[in-house]
Design an enzyme around this catalytic site. Structure first.
Site, PDB file in Angstrom:
ATOM      1  CB  ALA A 262      -0.960  -0.013   1.191  1.00 28.91           C
ATOM      2  N   GLY A 263       2.146   1.180   0.230  1.00 36.31           N
ATOM      3  CA  GLY A 263       2.996   2.372   0.148  1.00 36.31           C
ATOM      4  C   GLY A 263       2.487   3.472   1.059  1.00 36.31           C
ATOM      5  N   GLY A 266      -1.917   5.818  -1.458  1.00 36.33           N
ATOM      6  CA  GLY A 266      -2.676   6.516  -2.492  1.00 36.33           C
ATOM      7  C   GLY A 266      -3.861   5.694  -2.987  1.00 36.33           C
ATOM      8  CE  LYS A 267      -1.997   2.692  -8.132  1.00 38.20           C
ATOM      9  NZ  LYS A 267      -0.768   3.317  -7.565  1.00 38.20           N
ATOM     10  CD  GLU A 286       5.060   0.060   2.252  1.00 38.96           C
ATOM     11  OE1 GLU A 286       4.419  -0.080   1.184  1.00 38.96           O
ATOM     12  OE2 GLU A 286       6.311   0.012   2.295  1.00 38.96           O
ATOM     13  CG  ASP A 309       8.031  -9.865   2.803  1.00 36.27           C
ATOM     14  OD1 ASP A 309       7.167  -9.944   1.908  1.00 36.27           O
ATOM     15  OD2 ASP A 309       9.226 -10.118   2.619  1.00 36.27           O
ATOM     16  CB  CYS A 379       3.909   3.374 -11.734  1.00 33.61           C
ATOM     17  SG  CYS A 379       5.259   3.402 -10.608  1.00 33.61           S
TER      18      CYS A 379
HETATM   19  C1  LIG Z   1       4.349   1.027  -6.036  1.00 35.93           C
HETATM   20  S1  LIG Z   1       4.532   1.223  -4.359  1.00 35.93           S
HETATM   21  C2  LIG Z   1       2.885   1.283  -3.762  1.00 35.93           C
HETATM   22  C3  LIG Z   1       2.198   2.598  -4.027  1.00 35.93           C
HETATM   23  C4  LIG Z   1       0.824   2.677  -3.430  1.00 35.93           C
HETATM   24  N1  LIG Z   1      -0.031   1.587  -3.850  1.00 35.93           N
HETATM   25  C5  LIG Z   1       0.129   3.987  -3.746  1.00 35.93           C
HETATM   26  O1  LIG Z   1      -0.781   4.011  -4.604  1.00 35.93           O
HETATM   27  O2  LIG Z   1       0.482   5.011  -3.135  1.00 35.93           O
HETATM   28  C6  LIG Z   1       5.042  -0.357  -3.797  1.00 35.93           C
HETATM   29  C7  LIG Z   1       5.217  -0.475  -2.307  1.00 35.93           C
HETATM   30  O3  LIG Z   1       5.502  -1.835  -2.010  1.00 35.93           O
HETATM   31  C8  LIG Z   1       6.291  -1.854  -0.839  1.00 35.93           C
HETATM   32  N2  LIG Z   1       6.877  -3.193  -0.742  1.00 35.93           N
HETATM   33  C9  LIG Z   1       8.004  -3.649  -1.325  1.00 35.93           C
HETATM   34  N3  LIG Z   1       8.208  -4.941  -1.013  1.00 35.93           N
HETATM   35  C10 LIG Z   1       7.166  -5.315  -0.234  1.00 35.93           C
HETATM   36  C11 LIG Z   1       6.816  -6.533   0.407  1.00 35.93           C
HETATM   37  N4  LIG Z   1       7.570  -7.630   0.287  1.00 35.93           N
HETATM   38  N5  LIG Z   1       5.694  -6.558   1.158  1.00 35.93           N
HETATM   39  C12 LIG Z   1       4.927  -5.452   1.284  1.00 35.93           C
HETATM   40  N6  LIG Z   1       5.211  -4.270   0.693  1.00 35.93           N
HETATM   41  C13 LIG Z   1       6.315  -4.208  -0.045  1.00 35.93           C
HETATM   42  C14 LIG Z   1       7.254  -0.718  -1.046  1.00 35.93           C
HETATM   43  O4  LIG Z   1       7.785  -0.294   0.176  1.00 35.93           O
HETATM   44  C15 LIG Z   1       6.372   0.324  -1.722  1.00 35.93           C
HETATM   45  O5  LIG Z   1       5.861   1.222  -0.777  1.00 35.93           O
END
Ligand SMILES: C[S@@+](CC[C@H](N)C(=O)[O-])C[C@H]1O[C@@H](n2cnc3c(N)ncnc32)[C@H](O)[C@@H]1O
Length: 441
Positions: A262-263, A266-267, A286, A309, A379
Protein backbone atom coordinates in the site's frame (compact mmCIF):
# COMPACT_ATOMS: atom_id res chain seq x y z
CA UNK A 1 16.04 35.92 -11.28
CA UNK A 2 17.80 35.92 -7.94
CA UNK A 3 20.81 33.90 -6.86
CA UNK A 4 18.58 32.22 -4.27
CA UNK A 5 16.81 30.23 -6.97
CA UNK A 6 20.06 29.04 -8.57
CA UNK A 7 21.55 28.15 -5.18
CA UNK A 8 18.42 26.10 -4.42
CA UNK A 9 18.71 24.29 -7.77
CA UNK A 10 22.40 23.55 -7.11
CA UNK A 11 21.60 22.17 -3.66
CA UNK A 12 18.97 19.94 -5.26
CA UNK A 13 21.54 18.46 -7.65
CA UNK A 14 23.99 17.98 -4.77
CA UNK A 15 21.42 16.23 -2.56
CA UNK A 16 20.31 13.91 -5.36
CA UNK A 17 23.94 13.03 -6.09
CA UNK A 18 25.31 12.68 -2.57
CA UNK A 19 22.27 11.52 -0.53
CA UNK A 20 20.45 9.70 -3.33
CA UNK A 21 17.56 12.04 -2.45
CA UNK A 22 14.28 12.01 -4.38
CA UNK A 23 14.04 15.42 -6.04
CA UNK A 24 10.32 15.95 -5.50
CA UNK A 25 10.59 14.87 -1.86
CA UNK A 26 13.48 17.20 -0.88
CA UNK A 27 12.74 20.20 -3.11
CA UNK A 28 9.99 21.76 -0.94
CA UNK A 29 12.30 22.00 2.09
CA UNK A 30 15.23 23.23 -0.06
CA UNK A 31 13.01 26.04 -1.38
CA UNK A 32 12.07 27.05 2.16
CA UNK A 33 15.70 26.90 3.35
CA UNK A 34 16.76 29.22 0.50
CA UNK A 35 13.83 31.59 1.02
CA UNK A 36 12.43 30.90 -2.48
CA UNK A 37 8.80 31.79 -3.10
CA UNK A 38 6.65 32.62 -6.14
CA UNK A 39 8.72 33.19 -9.29
CA UNK A 40 11.99 32.31 -7.55
CA UNK A 41 10.57 28.94 -6.50
CA UNK A 42 9.18 28.30 -9.98
CA UNK A 43 12.57 29.14 -11.55
CA UNK A 44 14.45 26.91 -9.08
CA UNK A 45 12.13 24.00 -9.82
CA UNK A 46 12.32 24.51 -13.58
CA UNK A 47 16.09 24.70 -13.70
CA UNK A 48 16.69 22.02 -11.02
CA UNK A 49 14.22 19.43 -12.33
CA UNK A 50 15.02 20.23 -15.95
CA UNK A 51 18.76 19.78 -15.40
CA UNK A 52 18.19 16.41 -13.73
CA UNK A 53 15.89 15.26 -16.51
CA UNK A 54 18.09 16.41 -19.39
CA UNK A 55 21.37 15.33 -17.80
CA UNK A 56 22.14 12.78 -20.54
CA UNK A 57 21.75 15.31 -23.33
CA UNK A 58 23.62 18.01 -21.42
CA UNK A 59 26.51 15.64 -20.68
CA UNK A 60 26.79 14.76 -24.39
CA UNK A 61 27.03 18.48 -25.22
CA UNK A 62 29.46 19.21 -22.38
CA UNK A 63 31.70 16.32 -23.43
CA UNK A 64 32.18 18.17 -26.73
CA UNK A 65 33.24 21.30 -24.85
CA UNK A 66 35.93 19.83 -22.57
CA UNK A 67 39.20 18.25 -23.62
CA UNK A 68 39.35 15.54 -20.94
CA UNK A 69 36.80 12.75 -20.35
CA UNK A 70 33.61 14.34 -19.00
CA UNK A 71 33.41 11.64 -16.31
CA UNK A 72 36.76 12.82 -14.94
CA UNK A 73 35.54 16.38 -14.30
CA UNK A 74 34.91 16.89 -10.56
CA UNK A 75 31.33 16.19 -9.47
CA UNK A 76 30.70 19.71 -8.14
CA UNK A 77 31.95 21.28 -11.35
CA UNK A 78 29.80 18.93 -13.42
CA UNK A 79 26.72 20.02 -11.44
CA UNK A 80 27.52 23.69 -12.05
CA UNK A 81 28.16 23.14 -15.76
CA UNK A 82 24.94 21.17 -16.20
CA UNK A 83 22.95 23.94 -14.50
CA UNK A 84 24.53 26.57 -16.72
CA UNK A 85 24.14 24.50 -19.89
CA UNK A 86 20.46 23.81 -19.11
CA UNK A 87 19.77 27.53 -18.84
CA UNK A 88 21.60 28.15 -22.11
CA UNK A 89 19.93 25.41 -24.14
CA UNK A 90 16.48 24.92 -22.61
CA UNK A 91 15.47 28.25 -21.06
CA UNK A 92 15.22 31.81 -22.25
CA UNK A 93 18.01 32.98 -19.97
CA UNK A 94 20.31 35.31 -21.95
CA UNK A 95 23.76 33.67 -22.43
CA UNK A 96 25.71 36.31 -20.48
CA UNK A 97 23.31 35.91 -17.52
CA UNK A 98 23.47 32.09 -17.58
CA UNK A 99 27.29 32.15 -17.73
CA UNK A 100 27.92 34.96 -15.22
CA UNK A 101 25.49 33.64 -12.63
CA UNK A 102 26.96 30.13 -12.88
CA UNK A 103 30.46 31.53 -12.34
CA UNK A 104 29.18 33.55 -9.39
CA UNK A 105 27.53 30.41 -7.98
CA UNK A 106 30.86 28.57 -8.32
CA UNK A 107 32.65 31.37 -6.46
CA UNK A 108 30.14 31.29 -3.62
CA UNK A 109 30.25 27.52 -3.36
CA UNK A 110 34.02 27.23 -3.00
CA UNK A 111 34.92 26.46 -6.61
CA UNK A 112 36.63 29.84 -7.21
CA UNK A 113 39.64 28.08 -8.69
CA UNK A 114 37.43 26.53 -11.38
CA UNK A 115 35.65 29.74 -12.43
CA UNK A 116 37.87 30.27 -15.47
CA UNK A 117 37.22 26.69 -16.63
CA UNK A 118 33.46 26.96 -16.08
CA UNK A 119 33.35 30.28 -17.93
CA UNK A 120 35.28 28.87 -20.91
CA UNK A 121 33.18 25.68 -21.16
CA UNK A 122 29.86 27.52 -20.97
CA UNK A 123 31.02 29.97 -23.63
CA UNK A 124 31.60 26.99 -25.93
CA UNK A 125 28.16 25.61 -25.09
CA UNK A 126 26.61 28.98 -25.93
CA UNK A 127 28.07 28.95 -29.45
CA UNK A 128 25.13 26.79 -30.62
CA UNK A 129 21.47 26.70 -29.68
CA UNK A 130 19.78 23.43 -28.80
CA UNK A 131 18.77 22.44 -32.31
CA UNK A 132 22.27 23.18 -33.64
CA UNK A 133 23.69 20.96 -30.86
CA UNK A 134 21.25 18.20 -31.87
CA UNK A 135 22.71 18.41 -35.41
CA UNK A 136 26.25 18.58 -34.06
CA UNK A 137 25.70 15.42 -31.98
CA UNK A 138 24.32 13.58 -35.02
CA UNK A 139 20.92 12.88 -33.45
CA UNK A 140 18.65 15.09 -35.53
CA UNK A 141 17.03 12.04 -37.19
CA UNK A 142 17.50 9.31 -34.59
CA UNK A 143 17.29 5.69 -35.67
CA UNK A 144 19.28 3.68 -33.14
CA UNK A 145 18.51 3.40 -29.43
CA UNK A 146 21.80 5.17 -28.70
CA UNK A 147 20.78 8.15 -30.82
CA UNK A 148 17.36 8.34 -29.14
CA UNK A 149 19.07 8.01 -25.79
CA UNK A 150 21.18 11.13 -26.39
CA UNK A 151 18.50 13.17 -28.09
CA UNK A 152 15.77 12.56 -25.51
CA UNK A 153 18.06 12.13 -22.50
CA UNK A 154 17.12 8.60 -21.41
CA UNK A 155 19.59 5.83 -20.51
CA UNK A 156 20.16 3.36 -23.38
CA UNK A 157 18.58 0.48 -21.53
CA UNK A 158 15.42 2.49 -20.79
CA UNK A 159 15.05 3.32 -24.49
CA UNK A 160 15.45 -0.38 -25.28
CA UNK A 161 12.80 -1.40 -22.72
CA UNK A 162 10.33 1.24 -23.87
CA UNK A 163 10.77 0.20 -27.49
CA UNK A 164 10.03 -3.39 -26.47
CA UNK A 165 6.93 -2.42 -24.49
CA UNK A 166 5.37 -0.14 -27.11
CA UNK A 167 2.74 -1.65 -29.39
CA UNK A 168 4.24 0.22 -32.34
CA UNK A 169 7.89 1.29 -32.72
CA UNK A 170 6.93 4.61 -34.33
CA UNK A 171 5.71 5.68 -30.88
CA UNK A 172 9.18 5.63 -29.36
CA UNK A 173 9.85 9.32 -30.07
CA UNK A 174 6.48 10.50 -28.70
CA UNK A 175 6.82 8.54 -25.45
CA UNK A 176 10.38 9.75 -24.83
CA UNK A 177 9.30 13.32 -25.54
CA UNK A 178 6.31 12.96 -23.19
CA UNK A 179 8.64 11.81 -20.40
CA UNK A 180 10.51 15.09 -20.72
CA UNK A 181 7.45 17.28 -20.13
CA UNK A 182 6.65 17.81 -16.46
CA UNK A 183 3.11 16.59 -15.71
CA UNK A 184 0.66 18.85 -13.94
CA UNK A 185 -0.40 17.69 -10.47
CA UNK A 186 -3.69 15.78 -10.43
CA UNK A 187 -5.98 15.37 -7.40
CA UNK A 188 -8.47 12.64 -6.59
CA UNK A 189 -11.76 13.82 -5.08
CA UNK A 190 -12.05 10.99 -2.56
CA UNK A 191 -15.64 11.86 -1.73
CA UNK A 192 -16.52 11.73 -5.44
CA UNK A 193 -17.59 15.40 -5.52
CA UNK A 194 -15.34 16.39 -8.38
CA UNK A 195 -17.28 19.53 -9.29
CA UNK A 196 -16.79 20.98 -5.81
CA UNK A 197 -13.05 20.29 -6.05
CA UNK A 198 -12.87 21.94 -9.48
CA UNK A 199 -14.59 25.04 -8.06
CA UNK A 200 -12.42 25.11 -4.95
CA UNK A 201 -9.11 24.73 -6.80
CA UNK A 202 -9.76 26.47 -10.11
CA UNK A 203 -8.46 23.27 -11.72
CA UNK A 204 -10.04 21.36 -14.59
CA UNK A 205 -11.77 17.98 -14.69
CA UNK A 206 -9.43 15.12 -15.57
CA UNK A 207 -9.69 13.51 -18.98
CA UNK A 208 -10.70 10.01 -17.85
CA UNK A 209 -11.24 9.44 -14.15
CA UNK A 210 -14.59 10.75 -12.85
CA UNK A 211 -12.78 11.81 -9.64
CA UNK A 212 -9.77 13.56 -11.21
CA UNK A 213 -9.03 17.29 -11.08
CA UNK A 214 -5.96 18.60 -12.86
CA UNK A 215 -4.43 21.63 -11.20
CA UNK A 216 -3.51 24.46 -13.53
CA UNK A 217 -1.28 26.30 -11.06
CA UNK A 218 -0.19 26.54 -7.45
CA UNK A 219 1.09 23.86 -5.16
CA UNK A 220 -1.13 20.85 -4.36
CA UNK A 221 0.13 20.86 -0.77
CA UNK A 222 -1.65 24.17 -0.14
CA UNK A 223 -5.08 23.01 -1.44
CA UNK A 224 -7.58 23.00 1.46
CA UNK A 225 -9.11 19.67 0.37
CA UNK A 226 -5.66 18.04 0.40
CA UNK A 227 -4.97 19.45 3.85
CA UNK A 228 -8.33 18.26 5.23
CA UNK A 229 -7.92 14.79 3.61
CA UNK A 230 -10.92 14.90 1.26
CA UNK A 231 -8.54 14.89 -1.74
CA UNK A 232 -5.15 13.35 -2.44
CA UNK A 233 -2.46 13.98 -5.05
CA UNK A 234 -2.62 11.05 -7.48
CA UNK A 235 -2.02 10.61 -11.19
CA UNK A 236 -5.11 9.74 -13.22
CA UNK A 237 -3.58 6.39 -14.22
CA UNK A 238 -3.36 5.38 -10.56
CA UNK A 239 -6.97 6.42 -10.02
CA UNK A 240 -8.08 4.33 -13.00
CA UNK A 241 -6.30 1.25 -11.64
CA UNK A 242 -8.05 1.47 -8.26
CA UNK A 243 -11.40 2.20 -9.94
CA UNK A 244 -10.92 -0.75 -12.33
CA UNK A 245 -10.37 -3.17 -9.47
CA UNK A 246 -13.47 -1.83 -7.72
CA UNK A 247 -15.50 -2.14 -10.95
CA UNK A 248 -14.72 -5.83 -11.63
CA UNK A 249 -17.64 -8.24 -11.25
CA UNK A 250 -17.50 -10.29 -8.04
CA UNK A 251 -20.37 -12.38 -6.72
CA UNK A 252 -21.79 -10.94 -3.49
CA UNK A 253 -21.56 -10.87 -0.56
CA UNK A 254 -18.20 -9.18 -0.15
CA UNK A 255 -16.55 -8.80 3.24
CA UNK A 256 -12.99 -7.52 2.81
CA UNK A 257 -10.47 -6.21 0.25
CA UNK A 258 -6.68 -6.31 0.49
CA UNK A 259 -3.99 -3.88 -0.69
CA UNK A 260 -0.79 -5.94 -0.59
CA UNK A 261 1.75 -3.14 -1.15
CA UNK A 262 0.00 0.00 0.00
CA UNK A 263 3.00 2.37 0.15
CA UNK A 264 1.87 5.82 1.28
CA UNK A 265 -1.70 4.75 0.73
CA UNK A 266 -2.68 6.52 -2.49
CA UNK A 267 -4.67 3.69 -4.07
CA UNK A 268 -5.65 2.35 -0.63
CA UNK A 269 -7.30 5.70 0.18
CA UNK A 270 -9.50 5.48 -2.92
CA UNK A 271 -10.25 1.79 -2.35
CA UNK A 272 -11.09 2.48 1.32
CA UNK A 273 -13.65 5.10 0.25
CA UNK A 274 -15.34 2.80 -2.25
CA UNK A 275 -15.20 -0.22 0.07
CA UNK A 276 -16.60 1.92 2.90
CA UNK A 277 -19.54 3.02 0.71
CA UNK A 278 -20.30 -0.70 0.19
CA UNK A 279 -19.81 -1.62 3.88
CA UNK A 280 -16.75 -3.69 3.04
CA UNK A 281 -13.51 -3.71 5.06
CA UNK A 282 -9.99 -3.00 3.77
CA UNK A 283 -6.68 -4.45 4.92
CA UNK A 284 -3.49 -2.64 3.85
CA UNK A 285 0.05 -4.03 4.03
CA UNK A 286 3.32 -2.13 3.64
CA UNK A 287 6.89 -3.27 4.20
CA UNK A 288 8.29 0.01 5.50
CA UNK A 289 7.11 1.65 8.70
CA UNK A 290 7.85 5.19 7.47
CA UNK A 291 5.54 4.68 4.48
CA UNK A 292 2.91 2.96 6.62
CA UNK A 293 2.85 5.95 8.98
CA UNK A 294 2.20 8.27 6.00
CA UNK A 295 -0.49 5.83 4.87
CA UNK A 296 -2.27 5.96 8.23
CA UNK A 297 -2.66 9.74 7.76
CA UNK A 298 -4.73 9.32 4.59
CA UNK A 299 -6.76 6.24 5.57
CA UNK A 300 -9.83 6.06 7.77
CA UNK A 301 -9.36 4.27 11.14
CA UNK A 302 -11.51 1.43 9.88
CA UNK A 303 -8.65 0.17 7.64
CA UNK A 304 -6.45 -2.51 9.26
CA UNK A 305 -2.80 -1.71 8.54
CA UNK A 306 -0.04 -4.33 8.77
CA UNK A 307 3.63 -3.38 8.54
CA UNK A 308 5.55 -6.34 7.16
CA UNK A 309 6.41 -8.48 4.17
CA UNK A 310 3.28 -9.37 2.23
CA UNK A 311 4.91 -12.66 1.17
CA UNK A 312 4.69 -13.73 4.85
CA UNK A 313 0.90 -13.08 4.78
CA UNK A 314 0.70 -10.91 7.93
CA UNK A 315 -3.12 -10.92 7.66
CA UNK A 316 -3.22 -14.60 8.66
CA UNK A 317 -5.76 -17.03 7.26
CA UNK A 318 -8.22 -14.46 5.96
CA UNK A 319 -9.32 -14.60 2.30
CA UNK A 320 -10.31 -11.50 0.33
CA UNK A 321 -12.86 -10.67 -2.37
CA UNK A 322 -10.61 -8.17 -4.18
CA UNK A 323 -6.84 -7.90 -3.90
CA UNK A 324 -4.65 -5.12 -5.29
CA UNK A 325 -0.97 -5.71 -5.92
CA UNK A 326 0.52 -2.35 -6.90
CA UNK A 327 3.96 -3.88 -7.04
CA UNK A 328 7.33 -2.37 -6.22
CA UNK A 329 8.79 -1.68 -9.68
CA UNK A 330 11.34 0.33 -11.64
CA UNK A 331 8.93 3.29 -11.80
CA UNK A 332 9.81 3.92 -15.45
CA UNK A 333 6.18 4.78 -16.17
CA UNK A 334 6.30 7.90 -14.02
CA UNK A 335 9.34 9.66 -15.46
CA UNK A 336 7.31 12.83 -16.13
CA UNK A 337 6.86 13.27 -12.39
CA UNK A 338 10.25 12.08 -11.13
CA UNK A 339 12.99 14.10 -12.77
CA UNK A 340 16.02 12.02 -11.75
CA UNK A 341 14.35 8.59 -11.65
CA UNK A 342 15.61 7.47 -15.09
CA UNK A 343 19.23 7.68 -13.85
CA UNK A 344 18.56 5.90 -10.54
CA UNK A 345 17.89 2.40 -11.84
CA UNK A 346 19.83 0.03 -14.07
CA UNK A 347 18.90 -2.94 -16.25
CA UNK A 348 20.38 -5.21 -13.54
CA UNK A 349 17.49 -4.21 -11.22
CA UNK A 350 14.89 -5.88 -13.42
CA UNK A 351 15.61 -9.55 -12.62
CA UNK A 352 15.41 -9.20 -8.79
CA UNK A 353 12.35 -6.97 -9.14
CA UNK A 354 10.67 -9.55 -11.35
CA UNK A 355 11.36 -12.33 -8.82
CA UNK A 356 9.80 -10.20 -6.06
CA UNK A 357 6.81 -9.24 -8.23
CA UNK A 358 6.12 -12.90 -9.08
CA UNK A 359 6.31 -13.94 -5.41
CA UNK A 360 4.05 -11.09 -4.34
CA UNK A 361 1.50 -11.85 -7.05
CA UNK A 362 1.58 -15.51 -6.05
CA UNK A 363 0.89 -14.44 -2.44
CA UNK A 364 -1.92 -12.18 -3.67
CA UNK A 365 -3.61 -15.02 -5.56
CA UNK A 366 -3.21 -17.21 -2.48
CA UNK A 367 -5.02 -14.59 -0.39
CA UNK A 368 -8.00 -14.33 -2.76
CA UNK A 369 -11.19 -16.28 -2.19
CA UNK A 370 -12.55 -18.52 -4.89
CA UNK A 371 -14.26 -16.28 -7.51
CA UNK A 372 -12.48 -13.20 -6.20
CA UNK A 373 -10.24 -10.94 -8.29
CA UNK A 374 -6.64 -9.76 -8.16
CA UNK A 375 -5.53 -6.53 -9.82
CA UNK A 376 -1.85 -6.53 -10.73
CA UNK A 377 -0.50 -3.02 -11.33
CA UNK A 378 2.87 -1.39 -11.92
CA UNK A 379 3.87 2.18 -12.68
CA UNK A 380 6.17 0.73 -15.29
CA UNK A 381 5.52 -0.47 -18.85
CA UNK A 382 8.62 -2.72 -18.89
CA UNK A 383 7.50 -6.19 -20.01
CA UNK A 384 9.73 -8.00 -17.50
CA UNK A 385 7.64 -6.30 -14.80
CA UNK A 386 4.24 -6.47 -16.45
CA UNK A 387 3.02 -9.23 -18.80
CA UNK A 388 5.97 -11.53 -18.02
CA UNK A 389 5.09 -11.48 -14.30
CA UNK A 390 1.46 -12.31 -14.99
CA UNK A 391 2.42 -15.08 -17.40
CA UNK A 392 4.87 -16.58 -14.90
CA UNK A 393 2.19 -16.75 -12.20
CA UNK A 394 -0.35 -18.21 -14.65
CA UNK A 395 2.24 -20.87 -15.53
CA UNK A 396 2.91 -21.65 -11.88
CA UNK A 397 -0.68 -21.90 -10.66
CA UNK A 398 -3.66 -23.71 -12.07
CA UNK A 399 -6.17 -21.94 -9.79
CA UNK A 400 -6.12 -18.55 -11.50
CA UNK A 401 -7.09 -17.14 -14.91
CA UNK A 402 -6.54 -13.79 -16.58
CA UNK A 403 -9.54 -11.77 -17.76
CA UNK A 404 -9.92 -8.91 -20.20
CA UNK A 405 -9.32 -5.77 -18.12
CA UNK A 406 -10.22 -3.31 -20.87
CA UNK A 407 -13.98 -3.09 -20.13
CA UNK A 408 -13.08 -1.85 -16.63
CA UNK A 409 -11.59 1.34 -18.09
CA UNK A 410 -13.47 4.36 -19.45
CA UNK A 411 -14.84 3.90 -22.95
CA UNK A 412 -13.02 5.91 -25.57
CA UNK A 413 -9.56 5.03 -24.28
CA UNK A 414 -7.36 3.37 -26.90
CA UNK A 415 -6.42 0.18 -25.05
CA UNK A 416 -4.85 -2.13 -27.61
CA UNK A 417 -5.53 -5.83 -27.90
CA UNK A 418 -5.70 -6.76 -24.21
CA UNK A 419 -6.25 -8.73 -22.07
CA UNK A 420 -4.25 -6.34 -19.91
CA UNK A 421 -4.18 -2.58 -20.09
CA UNK A 422 -1.09 -0.49 -20.67
CA UNK A 423 -1.58 3.25 -20.30
CA UNK A 424 0.87 5.72 -21.88
CA UNK A 425 1.65 9.39 -21.24
CA UNK A 426 1.76 10.25 -24.96
CA UNK A 427 -1.56 8.49 -25.73
CA UNK A 428 -3.65 8.84 -22.58
CA UNK A 429 -1.91 11.73 -20.78
CA UNK A 430 -1.43 9.51 -17.69
CA UNK A 431 1.59 7.81 -16.18
CA UNK A 432 2.42 4.54 -17.96
CA UNK A 433 0.47 2.30 -15.56
CA UNK A 434 -0.04 -1.38 -16.31
CA UNK A 435 -3.09 -3.29 -15.04
CA UNK A 436 -4.01 -6.96 -15.36
CA UNK A 437 -7.09 -8.59 -13.87
CA UNK A 438 -6.82 -12.17 -12.59
CA UNK A 439 -9.58 -14.29 -11.11
CA UNK A 440 -9.18 -17.14 -8.65
CA UNK A 441 -11.05 -20.20 -9.79
C1 LIG B 1 4.35 1.03 -6.04
S1 LIG B 1 4.53 1.22 -4.36
C2 LIG B 1 2.89 1.28 -3.76
C3 LIG B 1 2.20 2.60 -4.03
C4 LIG B 1 0.82 2.68 -3.43
N1 LIG B 1 -0.03 1.59 -3.85
C5 LIG B 1 0.13 3.99 -3.75
O1 LIG B 1 -0.78 4.01 -4.60
O2 LIG B 1 0.48 5.01 -3.14
C6 LIG B 1 5.04 -0.36 -3.80
C7 LIG B 1 5.22 -0.47 -2.31
O3 LIG B 1 5.50 -1.84 -2.01
C8 LIG B 1 6.29 -1.85 -0.84
N2 LIG B 1 6.88 -3.19 -0.74
C9 LIG B 1 8.00 -3.65 -1.32
N3 LIG B 1 8.21 -4.94 -1.01
C10 LIG B 1 7.17 -5.31 -0.23
C11 LIG B 1 6.82 -6.53 0.41
N4 LIG B 1 7.57 -7.63 0.29
N5 LIG B 1 5.69 -6.56 1.16
C12 LIG B 1 4.93 -5.45 1.28
N6 LIG B 1 5.21 -4.27 0.69
C13 LIG B 1 6.32 -4.21 -0.04
C14 LIG B 1 7.25 -0.72 -1.05
O4 LIG B 1 7.78 -0.29 0.18
C15 LIG B 1 6.37 0.32 -1.72
O5 LIG B 1 5.86 1.22 -0.78
Amino acid sequence: MTDRARSAALELLTRVRTDDAYANVVMPSILVAHGCEGRDAAFAVEVGYGTLRMQGFLDAVLQRCVTREWDRVEYEVRDLLRLGAYQLLFMRVPPHAAIDTTCELARRHGDAGRVGFINAVLRKVSQHDRSAWIDELGVADPITDEQWSVRESHPDWVVRELRRALPDPTQLGPVLEADNIAARPVLTALDGDRDALVTATGGQPGRWSPRAVELTGGSPGTVAAVIDGSAIVQDEGSQLVALALAAATVDPPEAAWLDLCAGRGGKAALLARIAGERNIGLVAVELHEHRASLMRRVLPDTVSVFVGDARARPWGNQFFDRVLLDAPCSGLGALRRRPEARWRRSAADLAPLQALQVDLLDAGVGATRSGGVIGYATCSPVVEETSEVVEEVLARRSDVVVEDARPLFPSGMELGKGPWVQLWPHIHGTDAMFFALLRRR
